[in-house]
Design an enzyme around this catalytic site. Structure first.
Site, short mmCIF file in Angstrom:
data_model
loop_
_atom_site.label_atom_id
_atom_site.label_comp_id
_atom_site.label_asym_id
_atom_site.label_seq_id
_atom_site.Cartn_x
_atom_site.Cartn_y
_atom_site.Cartn_z
N ALA A 101 69.15 -55.03 56.25
CA ALA A 101 70.53 -55.43 55.99
C ALA A 101 70.84 -55.45 54.50
CB ALA A 101 70.77 -56.82 56.57
N GLY A 133 67.88 -55.90 51.89
CA GLY A 133 66.72 -56.30 52.69
C GLY A 133 66.20 -55.11 53.47
N LYS A 151 82.94 -69.49 48.86
CA LYS A 151 81.86 -68.56 48.56
C LYS A 151 81.09 -68.31 49.86
CE LYS A 151 78.42 -67.93 44.94
NZ LYS A 151 77.71 -68.57 43.85
N ASP A 182 60.96 -65.04 62.51
CA ASP A 182 60.58 -64.43 61.22
C ASP A 182 60.43 -65.53 60.17
OD1 ASP A 182 60.01 -62.54 59.31
OD2 ASP A 182 62.07 -61.90 59.01
N1 LIG Z 1 73.59 -67.93 53.71
C1 LIG Z 1 72.93 -67.62 52.61
N2 LIG Z 1 73.12 -68.31 51.46
C2 LIG Z 1 72.45 -67.96 50.33
N3 LIG Z 1 71.57 -66.95 50.25
C3 LIG Z 1 71.34 -66.23 51.35
C4 LIG Z 1 71.99 -66.51 52.59
N4 LIG Z 1 71.57 -65.62 53.52
C5 LIG Z 1 70.69 -64.83 52.89
N5 LIG Z 1 70.53 -65.17 51.60
C6 LIG Z 1 69.65 -64.51 50.60
O1 LIG Z 1 69.52 -63.14 50.92
C7 LIG Z 1 68.17 -62.81 51.27
C8 LIG Z 1 68.13 -61.84 52.45
O2 LIG Z 1 68.72 -62.43 53.59
P1 LIG Z 1 68.08 -62.24 55.03
O3 LIG Z 1 66.68 -62.71 54.99
O4 LIG Z 1 68.99 -62.85 56.02
O5 LIG Z 1 68.15 -60.64 55.18
P2 LIG Z 1 67.06 -59.59 55.60
O6 LIG Z 1 67.66 -58.25 55.58
O7 LIG Z 1 66.44 -60.02 56.86
O8 LIG Z 1 66.07 -59.65 54.43
P3 LIG Z 1 64.51 -59.38 54.51
O9 LIG Z 1 64.34 -58.06 55.19
O10 LIG Z 1 64.09 -59.41 53.06
O11 LIG Z 1 63.97 -60.54 55.31
C9 LIG Z 1 67.51 -64.14 51.58
O12 LIG Z 1 66.13 -64.13 51.35
C10 LIG Z 1 68.27 -65.10 50.66
O13 LIG Z 1 67.71 -65.07 49.36
MG LIG Z 2 64.74 -62.43 55.18
#
Ligand SMILES: Nc1ncnc2c1ncn2[C@@H]1O[C@H](COP(=O)(O)OP(=O)(O)OP(=O)(O)O)[C@@H](O)[C@H]1O
Ligand SMILES: [Mg+2]
Length: 226
Positions: free
Chosen positions: A19, A16, A30, A129
Site C-alpha cells: 500500500a 509499504g 489530519k 501481522d
Molecule cells: N493511522 C495512522 N496514523 C499514523 N501513521 C500511520 C497510520 N497508519 C499507518 N501509519 C504509518 O504508515 C506505515 C505503514 O502503514 P501500514 O503498516 O498500515 O501499511 P503497510 O503497507 O501494511 O506497510 P508495511 O508493508 O510496511 O507493513 C506504518 O508503519 C505507520 O508508520
Molecule cells: Mg505495516
C-alpha cells in the site's frame, strides 16, 4: 465527501509492501489515506479481489478492535473497490522506534500491547501481522494499525501466530531486548486472558516455532543437496 479521484494525492509519504500511505486533510482533520496498489505479478482479477478483500477486512477489523476497547485509528471513509481507507492520523511513533531510541520506555508499552492483544484475542480477533512497526506508541498507550490480515473469528493457533510474529519481529530487529519485551507483553496478556489461557497460547507458540525450525532445516538440507 466522496473521493473523486486519486490523481491529486501527489507523492506518497510511505510506500509499504502492498500500500501507499498519504497524509491528507479530511473534513478539516489530519488523516491517513491508505491505498492498496495493484500488483503486476498477480492476475488482474485476483488482484482486484485481493485488494477489495483486504481493504474491507482491515476496516471491519479496526472497527471491531475499537468496539472491543482497543485503540486503533478511527475510520473516516472506506472504498473497497478503489482499495482505499481514510483513517485518523495517529500522532505517535512506532514501537520499533521506541525500542531503538528509548528502550527503558519500551517495556511499559509492551505490557500495554499485551493487554490490547489479550482483549482482541478474548473477542476472537487476531491481528495477523503483529510486528513492532504495526504498533504505535503515545503517552503511555498503544494503538494498533495495519489490520489487513486480521481475522474476526480466529482460532487459538491464529492467536498464537500473533505472539509468534511479535516475537519474531523482536528477534530480527532487537535481539538484545527480546526477553524483557516478551516478559512485559506476557504480563499484560496474562492479566487480561488469565494464566491458563496464556499458557495454552504460549504452548502453541512453542509448537509453531518448532515447526518453523523444522522447515528451515529441511530447506537448508534441500539446498545443500542441489
Ligand atoms: N493511522 C495512522 N496514523 C499514523 N501513521 C500511520 C497510520 N497508519 C499507518 N501509519 C504509518 O504508515 C506505515 C505503514 O502503514 P501500514 O503498516 O498500515 O501499511 P503497510 O503497507 O501494511 O506497510 P508495511 O508493508 O510496511 O507493513 C506504518 O508503519 C505507520 O508508520
Ligand atoms: Mg505495516
Amino acid at each position: 465527501m466522496a473521493l473523486k479521484g486519486l490523481e491529486g494525492l501527489g507523492r506518497p509519504h510511505y510506500r509499504g509492501a502492498e500500500a501507499y500511505l498519504y497524509v491528507i486533510e479530511w473534513l478539516g482533520r489530519k488523516a491517513v489515506l491508505k491505498l492498496r496498489i495493484p500488483k503486476r505479478y498477480r492476475h488482474p482479477i485476483l488482484d482486484k479481489r485481493l485488494r477489495w478483500r483486504r481493504t474491507a477486512n482491515e476496516a471491519r477489523a479496526i472497527l471491531a478492535a475499537i468496539r472491543a476497547g482497543v485503540n486503533a485509528p478511527a475510520i473516516y471513509y472506506v472504498d473497497p473497490v478503489a482499495g482505499v481507507i481514510v483513517m485518523e492520523y495517529i500522532e505517535a511513533v512506532s514501537l520499533y522506534e521506541v525500542i531503538e531510541k528509548e528502550p527503558e520506555a519500551a517495556e511499559q508499552y509492551a505490557r500495554r500491547l499485551g493487554e490490547a492483544v489479550g482483549i482482541l484475542h478474548g473477542k476472537g480477533i487476531s491481528h495477523g501481522d503483529l510486528t513492532t512497526s504495526n504498533v504505535l506508541a503515545r503517552d503511555g498507550d498503544v494503538y494498533l494499525i495495519d489490520f489487513g490480515l486480521a481475522s474476526l473469528k480466529s482460532s487459538e493457533r491464529e492467536q498464537a501466530v500473533d505472539v509468534h510474529l511479535y516475537l519474531r519481529s523482536l528477534e530480527s530487529t532487537h535481539p538484545e531486548h527480546v526477553d524483557t519485551m516478551l516478559e512485559a507483553f506476557l504480563e499484560g496478556y496474562r492479566s487480561v486472558r488469565g494464566e491458563a489461557m496464556a499458557e495454552k497460547v504460549m504452548r502453541l507458540v512453542h509448537e509453531i516455532r518448532l515447526m518453523g525450525r523444522y522447515r528451515e532445516e529441511r530447506r537448508t538440507a534441500w539446498y545443500q543437496e542441489e
